[in-house]
Design a protein around this motif. Structure first.
Motif, PDB file in Angstrom:
ATOM      1  N   ASP A 105       0.812  -1.215   0.000  1.00 28.24           N
ATOM      2  CA  ASP A 105       0.000   0.000   0.000  1.00 28.24           C
ATOM      3  C   ASP A 105       0.847   1.267   0.000  1.00 28.24           C
ATOM      4  N   GLY A 106       2.168   1.107  -0.074  1.00 31.72           N
ATOM      5  CA  GLY A 106       3.049   2.264  -0.064  1.00 31.72           C
ATOM      6  C   GLY A 106       3.368   2.795   1.315  1.00 31.72           C
ATOM      7  N   GLU A 107       2.948   2.068   2.352  1.00 35.56           N
ATOM      8  CA  GLU A 107       3.241   2.488   3.722  1.00 35.56           C
ATOM      9  C   GLU A 107       4.611   1.960   4.133  1.00 35.56           C
ATOM     10  N   GLU A 108       5.326   2.772   4.906  1.00 29.40           N
ATOM     11  CA  GLU A 108       6.637   2.357   5.385  1.00 29.40           C
ATOM     12  C   GLU A 108       6.468   1.187   6.349  1.00 29.40           C
ATOM     13  N   GLU A 109       7.271   0.139   6.143  1.00 28.91           N
ATOM     14  CA  GLU A 109       7.222  -1.024   7.028  1.00 28.91           C
ATOM     15  C   GLU A 109       8.246  -0.873   8.144  1.00 28.91           C
ATOM     16  N   GLU A 110       7.964  -1.512   9.267  1.00 23.10           N
ATOM     17  CA  GLU A 110       8.926  -1.566  10.367  1.00 23.10           C
ATOM     18  C   GLU A 110      10.093  -2.442   9.921  1.00 23.10           C
ATOM     19  N   MET A 111      11.300  -1.977  10.120  1.00 24.62           N
ATOM     20  CA  MET A 111      12.477  -2.741   9.730  1.00 24.62           C
ATOM     21  C   MET A 111      13.073  -3.437  10.939  1.00 24.62           C
ATOM     22  N   GLU A 112      13.528  -4.617  10.738  1.00 24.86           N
ATOM     23  CA  GLU A 112      14.294  -5.333  11.745  1.00 24.86           C
ATOM     24  C   GLU A 112      15.774  -5.062  11.467  1.00 24.86           C
ATOM     25  N   ALA A 113      16.624  -5.202  12.485  1.00 24.95           N
ATOM     26  CA  ALA A 113      18.047  -4.928  12.307  1.00 24.95           C
ATOM     27  C   ALA A 113      18.639  -5.736  11.162  1.00 24.95           C
ATOM     28  N   ALA A 114      18.229  -6.993  11.014  1.00 20.65           N
ATOM     29  CA  ALA A 114      18.776  -7.835   9.959  1.00 20.65           C
ATOM     30  C   ALA A 114      18.349  -7.366   8.570  1.00 20.65           C
ATOM     31  N   ASP A 115      17.271  -6.564   8.476  1.00 18.56           N
ATOM     32  CA  ASP A 115      16.787  -6.074   7.186  1.00 18.56           C
ATOM     33  C   ASP A 115      17.466  -4.778   6.757  1.00 18.56           C
ATOM     34  N   ALA A 116      18.095  -4.068   7.688  1.00 19.46           N
ATOM     35  CA  ALA A 116      18.752  -2.809   7.359  1.00 19.46           C
ATOM     36  C   ALA A 116      19.969  -3.133   6.508  1.00 19.46           C
ATOM     37  N   ARG A 117      19.955  -2.687   5.267  1.00 20.62           N
ATOM     38  CA  ARG A 117      20.980  -3.097   4.308  1.00 20.62           C
ATOM     39  C   ARG A 117      22.161  -2.143   4.227  1.00 20.62           C
ATOM     40  N   GLY A 118      22.050  -0.966   4.828  1.00 20.02           N
ATOM     41  CA  GLY A 118      23.165  -0.037   4.781  1.00 20.02           C
ATOM     42  C   GLY A 118      22.736   1.369   5.133  1.00 20.02           C
ATOM     43  N   ILE A 119      23.682   2.262   5.026  1.00 20.03           N
ATOM     44  CA  ILE A 119      23.440   3.680   5.269  1.00 20.03           C
ATOM     45  C   ILE A 119      24.196   4.491   4.226  1.00 20.03           C
ATOM     46  N   LEU A 120      23.828   5.758   4.118  1.00 23.58           N
ATOM     47  CA  LEU A 120      24.594   6.682   3.286  1.00 23.58           C
ATOM     48  C   LEU A 120      25.469   7.521   4.205  1.00 23.58           C
ATOM     49  N   ILE A 121      26.750   7.582   3.903  1.00 20.97           N
ATOM     50  CA  ILE A 121      27.680   8.406   4.663  1.00 20.97           C
ATOM     51  C   ILE A 121      28.201   9.464   3.696  1.00 20.97           C
ATOM     52  N   PHE A 122      27.788  10.695   3.914  1.00 25.37           N
ATOM     53  CA  PHE A 122      28.113  11.790   3.007  1.00 25.37           C
ATOM     54  C   PHE A 122      27.716  11.424   1.573  1.00 25.37           C
ATOM     55  N   LYS A 123      26.537  10.832   1.439  1.00 24.44           N
ATOM     56  CA  LYS A 123      25.929  10.427   0.174  1.00 24.44           C
ATOM     57  C   LYS A 123      26.623   9.236  -0.494  1.00 24.44           C
ATOM     58  N   VAL A 124      27.505   8.563   0.232  1.00 22.63           N
ATOM     59  CA  VAL A 124      28.179   7.367  -0.266  1.00 22.63           C
ATOM     60  C   VAL A 124      27.531   6.155   0.395  1.00 22.63           C
ATOM     61  N   PRO A 125      27.015   5.201  -0.411  1.00 23.21           N
ATOM     62  CA  PRO A 125      26.377   4.023   0.202  1.00 23.21           C
ATOM     63  C   PRO A 125      27.401   3.094   0.849  1.00 23.21           C
ATOM     64  N   VAL A 126      27.127   2.713   2.098  1.00 26.54           N
ATOM     65  CA  VAL A 126      27.956   1.765   2.836  1.00 26.54           C
ATOM     66  C   VAL A 126      27.016   0.693   3.350  1.00 26.54           C
ATOM     67  N   GLY A 127      27.247  -0.550   2.959  1.00 23.72           N
ATOM     68  CA  GLY A 127      26.370  -1.621   3.386  1.00 23.72           C
ATOM     69  C   GLY A 127      26.638  -2.885   2.594  1.00 23.72           C
ATOM     70  N   ASP A 128      25.579  -3.701   2.441  1.00 25.22           N
ATOM     71  CA  ASP A 128      25.765  -4.938   1.695  1.00 25.22           C
ATOM     72  C   ASP A 128      25.956  -4.618   0.210  1.00 25.22           C
ATOM     73  N   ALA A 129      26.411  -5.612  -0.543  1.00 23.57           N
ATOM     74  CA  ALA A 129      26.783  -5.398  -1.950  1.00 23.57           C
ATOM     75  C   ALA A 129      25.630  -4.860  -2.784  1.00 23.57           C
ATOM     76  N   ALA A 130      24.411  -5.391  -2.596  1.00 24.06           N
ATOM     77  CA  ALA A 130      23.266  -4.922  -3.372  1.00 24.06           C
ATOM     78  C   ALA A 130      22.941  -3.472  -3.042  1.00 24.06           C
ATOM     79  N   PHE A 131      23.030  -3.101  -1.770  1.00 29.89           N
ATOM     80  CA  PHE A 131      22.760  -1.724  -1.353  1.00 29.89           C
ATOM     81  C   PHE A 131      23.773  -0.775  -2.005  1.00 29.89           C
ATOM     82  N   VAL A 132      25.037  -1.153  -1.980  1.00 22.43           N
ATOM     83  CA  VAL A 132      26.091  -0.305  -2.546  1.00 22.43           C
ATOM     84  C   VAL A 132      25.894  -0.153  -4.053  1.00 22.43           C
TER      85      VAL A 132
END
Length: 135
Positions: A105-132
């Motif tokens: 439905d386009g609603e944001e889902e609750e994420m579990e820690a294991a589902d968090a694939r990465g973060i952006l650090i100064f707009k650079v993706p850092v995380g798992d290979a697919a996220f990067v």
């Protein structure tokens, strides 16, 4: 000084430098390779996800308050390649807001820690290979 002033970024960075250095020293004492880095008002803290790390971030937030600044934990994000984020502050989102999962439905889902694939650090993706690759 108003935001956008030619010297604004430099003066802001100089103004919070003592607090950033204190945060970096506190976090660096937690583990080899841990620390804090900032570019103006964008910063990141890296180290073991433990109570002491979160306490150091909270201490930094308290230290900048007398300068009229507020650490926006809700605008922050955290990620661990091991998913071991049980001790993170409840108000801190997992992953990067631009990469949250959405349900049908386009609603944001609750994420579990294991589902968090990465973060952006100064707009650079850092995380798992697919996220990067997607970044």
């Amino acid at each position: 000084m108003q935001q956008g002033h030619v010297f604004g970024t430099a003066l802001f960075s100089i103004g919070i430098h003592p607090e950033v250095c204190a945060l970096d020293a506190t976090v660096a004492a937690l583990a080899e390779g841990a620390g804090a880095r900032f570019a103006a008002d964008d910063g990141f803290v890296f180290g073991p996800p433990c109570d002491a790390l979160w306490a150091a971030v909270e201490q930094f937030g308290a230290a900048i308050e007398p300068k009229g600044l507020e650490l926006q934990i809700g605008k922050s994000a955290c990620w661990s390649p091991r998913g071991d984020l049980a001790t993170k502050p409840a108000a801190m989102p997992l992953g990067t807001p631009e990469h949250f999962r959405f349900d049908v439905d386009g609603e944001e889902e609750e994420m579990e820690a294991a589902d968090a694939r990465g973060i952006l650090i100064f707009k650079v993706p850092v995380g798992d290979a697919a996220f990067v690759r997607a970044g």
